[in-house]
Design a protein around this motif. Structure first.
Motif, PDB file in Angstrom:
ATOM      1  N   GLU A  84       0.668  -1.258   0.029  1.00  0.00           N
ATOM      2  CA  GLU A  84       0.026  -0.113  -0.027  1.00  0.00           C
ATOM      3  C   GLU A  84       0.793   1.303  -0.116  1.00  0.00           C
ATOM      4  N   ILE A  85       1.870   1.188   0.808  1.00  0.00           N
ATOM      5  CA  ILE A  85       2.796   2.441   0.942  1.00  0.00           C
ATOM      6  C   ILE A  85       3.312   2.699  -0.578  1.00  0.00           C
ATOM      7  N   LYS A  86       3.866   1.770  -1.111  1.00  0.00           N
ATOM      8  CA  LYS A  86       4.430   1.898  -2.558  1.00  0.00           C
ATOM      9  C   LYS A  86       3.458   2.118  -3.568  1.00  0.00           C
ATOM     10  N   ALA A  87       2.274   1.650  -3.483  1.00  0.00           N
ATOM     11  CA  ALA A  87       1.237   1.970  -4.288  1.00  0.00           C
ATOM     12  C   ALA A  87       1.029   3.434  -4.265  1.00  0.00           C
ATOM     13  N   ASN A  88       0.898   3.939  -2.991  1.00  0.00           N
ATOM     14  CA  ASN A  88       0.731   5.287  -2.894  1.00  0.00           C
ATOM     15  C   ASN A  88       1.510   6.415  -3.417  1.00  0.00           C
ATOM     16  N   ARG A  89       2.890   5.732  -3.081  1.00  0.00           N
ATOM     17  CA  ARG A  89       4.103   6.794  -3.564  1.00  0.00           C
ATOM     18  C   ARG A  89       4.080   6.824  -5.039  1.00  0.00           C
ATOM     19  N   LEU A  90       3.795   5.517  -5.859  1.00  0.00           N
ATOM     20  CA  LEU A  90       4.020   5.484  -7.175  1.00  0.00           C
ATOM     21  C   LEU A  90       2.739   6.285  -7.791  1.00  0.00           C
ATOM     22  N   ALA A  91       1.496   6.200  -7.198  1.00  0.00           N
ATOM     23  CA  ALA A  91       0.400   6.978  -7.794  1.00  0.00           C
ATOM     24  C   ALA A  91       0.769   8.486  -7.701  1.00  0.00           C
ATOM     25  N   LEU A  92       1.458   9.054  -6.912  1.00  0.00           N
ATOM     26  CA  LEU A  92       1.953  10.376  -6.879  1.00  0.00           C
ATOM     27  C   LEU A  92       3.256  10.545  -7.962  1.00  0.00           C
ATOM     28  N   HIS A  93       3.456   9.451  -8.596  1.00  0.00           N
ATOM     29  CA  HIS A  93       4.795   9.611  -9.509  1.00  0.00           C
ATOM     30  C   HIS A  93       6.162   9.953  -8.607  1.00  0.00           C
ATOM     31  N   LEU A  94       6.542   9.709  -7.370  1.00  0.00           N
ATOM     32  CA  LEU A  94       7.408  10.057  -6.721  1.00  0.00           C
ATOM     33  C   LEU A  94       8.492   8.870  -6.744  1.00  0.00           C
ATOM     34  N   THR A  95       9.815   9.373  -6.559  1.00  0.00           N
ATOM     35  CA  THR A  95      10.762   8.279  -6.300  1.00  0.00           C
ATOM     36  C   THR A  95      10.857   7.940  -4.669  1.00  0.00           C
ATOM     37  N   LEU A  96      11.617   7.108  -4.499  1.00  0.00           N
ATOM     38  CA  LEU A  96      12.000   6.894  -2.992  1.00  0.00           C
ATOM     39  C   LEU A  96      12.458   7.908  -2.398  1.00  0.00           C
ATOM     40  N   ARG A  97      13.621   8.319  -2.979  1.00  0.00           N
ATOM     41  CA  ARG A  97      14.333   9.533  -2.379  1.00  0.00           C
ATOM     42  C   ARG A  97      13.531  10.830  -2.345  1.00  0.00           C
ATOM     43  N   GLU A  98      12.637  11.051  -3.377  1.00  0.00           N
ATOM     44  CA  GLU A  98      11.935  12.234  -3.153  1.00  0.00           C
ATOM     45  C   GLU A  98      10.839  12.039  -2.159  1.00  0.00           C
ATOM     46  N   THR A  99       9.985  11.099  -2.120  1.00  0.00           N
ATOM     47  CA  THR A  99       9.304  10.585  -1.077  1.00  0.00           C
ATOM     48  C   THR A  99       9.823  10.668   0.496  1.00  0.00           C
ATOM     49  N   ALA A 100      10.980  10.210   0.568  1.00  0.00           N
ATOM     50  CA  ALA A 100      11.510   9.944   1.876  1.00  0.00           C
ATOM     51  C   ALA A 100      12.057  11.559   2.391  1.00  0.00           C
ATOM     52  N   ALA A 101      12.709  12.358   1.388  1.00  0.00           N
ATOM     53  CA  ALA A 101      13.068  13.645   1.779  1.00  0.00           C
ATOM     54  C   ALA A 101      11.772  14.366   2.209  1.00  0.00           C
ATOM     55  N   ALA A 102      10.591  14.330   1.626  1.00  0.00           N
ATOM     56  CA  ALA A 102       9.507  14.988   1.832  1.00  0.00           C
ATOM     57  C   ALA A 102       8.883  14.535   3.234  1.00  0.00           C
ATOM     58  N   LEU A 103       8.936  13.325   3.308  1.00  0.00           N
ATOM     59  CA  LEU A 103       8.483  12.998   4.775  1.00  0.00           C
ATOM     60  C   LEU A 103       9.518  13.221   5.980  1.00  0.00           C
ATOM     61  N   GLY A 104      10.563  13.277   5.686  1.00  0.00           N
ATOM     62  CA  GLY A 104      11.614  13.668   6.811  1.00  0.00           C
ATOM     63  C   GLY A 104      12.232  12.178   7.313  1.00  0.00           C
ATOM     64  N   MET A 105      12.316  11.366   6.248  1.00  0.00           N
ATOM     65  CA  MET A 105      12.916  10.175   6.652  1.00  0.00           C
ATOM     66  C   MET A 105      14.083   9.648   5.802  1.00  0.00           C
ATOM     67  N   SER A 106      14.906   8.860   6.090  1.00  0.00           N
ATOM     68  CA  SER A 106      15.967   8.373   5.246  1.00  0.00           C
ATOM     69  C   SER A 106      15.533   7.712   4.224  1.00  0.00           C
ATOM     70  N   PHE A 107      16.173   7.620   2.887  1.00  0.00           N
ATOM     71  CA  PHE A 107      16.057   6.888   1.743  1.00  0.00           C
ATOM     72  C   PHE A 107      15.841   5.248   2.151  1.00  0.00           C
ATOM     73  N   SER A 108      16.788   4.878   3.032  1.00  0.00           N
ATOM     74  CA  SER A 108      17.206   3.389   3.350  1.00  0.00           C
ATOM     75  C   SER A 108      16.041   3.128   4.246  1.00  0.00           C
ATOM     76  N   THR A 109      15.489   3.754   4.970  1.00  0.00           N
ATOM     77  CA  THR A 109      14.364   3.791   5.924  1.00  0.00           C
ATOM     78  C   THR A 109      12.929   3.365   5.152  1.00  0.00           C
ATOM     79  N   LEU A 110      12.752   4.278   4.342  1.00  0.00           N
ATOM     80  CA  LEU A 110      11.688   4.093   3.418  1.00  0.00           C
ATOM     81  C   LEU A 110      11.666   3.090   2.557  1.00  0.00           C
ATOM     82  N   SER A 111      12.852   2.723   1.959  1.00  0.00           N
ATOM     83  CA  SER A 111      13.151   1.549   1.085  1.00  0.00           C
ATOM     84  C   SER A 111      13.011   0.241   1.946  1.00  0.00           C
ATOM     85  N   ASP A 112      13.492   0.055   3.085  1.00  0.00           N
ATOM     86  CA  ASP A 112      13.308  -0.986   3.979  1.00  0.00           C
ATOM     87  C   ASP A 112      11.998  -1.185   4.457  1.00  0.00           C
TER      88      ASP A 112
END
Length: 170
Positions: A84-112
């Motif tokens: 669900e998290i990935k689908a929500n991110r992809l629906a916004l056409h955002l990369t992991l890095r973009e999403t992580a920065a916007a949400l104030g978390m690290s890229f690796s945390t969001l990826s994990d």
């Protein structure tokens, strides 16, 4: 506790090894919450299934019990699943890095989290829910555009492109 048997080929010894597979009911602590679940353990053939010291994580998937604990926690407490998290991110056409920065978390945390290797905390869950609520996420980003833009730039992400994508898909 019922037991079935499984065999695997041990690459190290070049032999087939037989295990008894058991499914005990256990109590676990996940993020401070106590849950009761059924786990799977493999016990070497000549060991007693009652000897907990002999219980091994499943040889075909050592993370099976942990993943089951995470899934139970998510169902019990209505947390978003990795899919669900990935689908929500992809629906916004955002990369992991973009999403992580916007949400104030690290890229690796969001990826994990998206790959099911990490269970999100309550604080992270609140942030991740913004992705499903496009207007709320757009408002959040607009309110914090300066800091999000700075984070994106520091991480080598094209901030103007992020804001463009967001304007198109929110």
């Amino acid at each position: 506790m019922t037991a079935e048997t499984k065999q695997i080929f041990d690459q190290l010894t070049q032999q087939t090894v037989t295990f008894q597979v058991i499914h005990p009911v256990e109590t676990v602590n996940v993020l401070g919450e106590i849950l009761t679940t059924t786990h799977e353990y493999w016990v070497p053939q000549r060991q007693a299934v009652t000897d907990e010291a002999a219980w091994l994580e499943p040889k075909d998937d050592v993370d099976r019990n942990l993943q089951a604990d995470y899934a139970l926690f998510r169902r019990t407490f209505h947390f978003l699943t990795p899919a669900e998290i990935k689908a929500n991110r992809l629906a916004l056409h955002l990369t992991l890095r973009e999403t992580a920065a916007a949400l104030g978390m690290s890229f690796s945390t969001l990826s994990d989290i998206e790959n099911g290797r990490l269970l999100q905390s309550m604080d992270q869950e609140v942030k991740l829910r913004y992705l499903a609520e496009r207007p709320a996420f757009g408002h959040f980003v607009a309110q914090h555009a300066t800091i999000i833009g700075n984070r994106l730039t520091r991480q080598g992400v094209n901030a103007p492109r992020f804001f463009e994508k967001l304007a198109t898909h929110v």
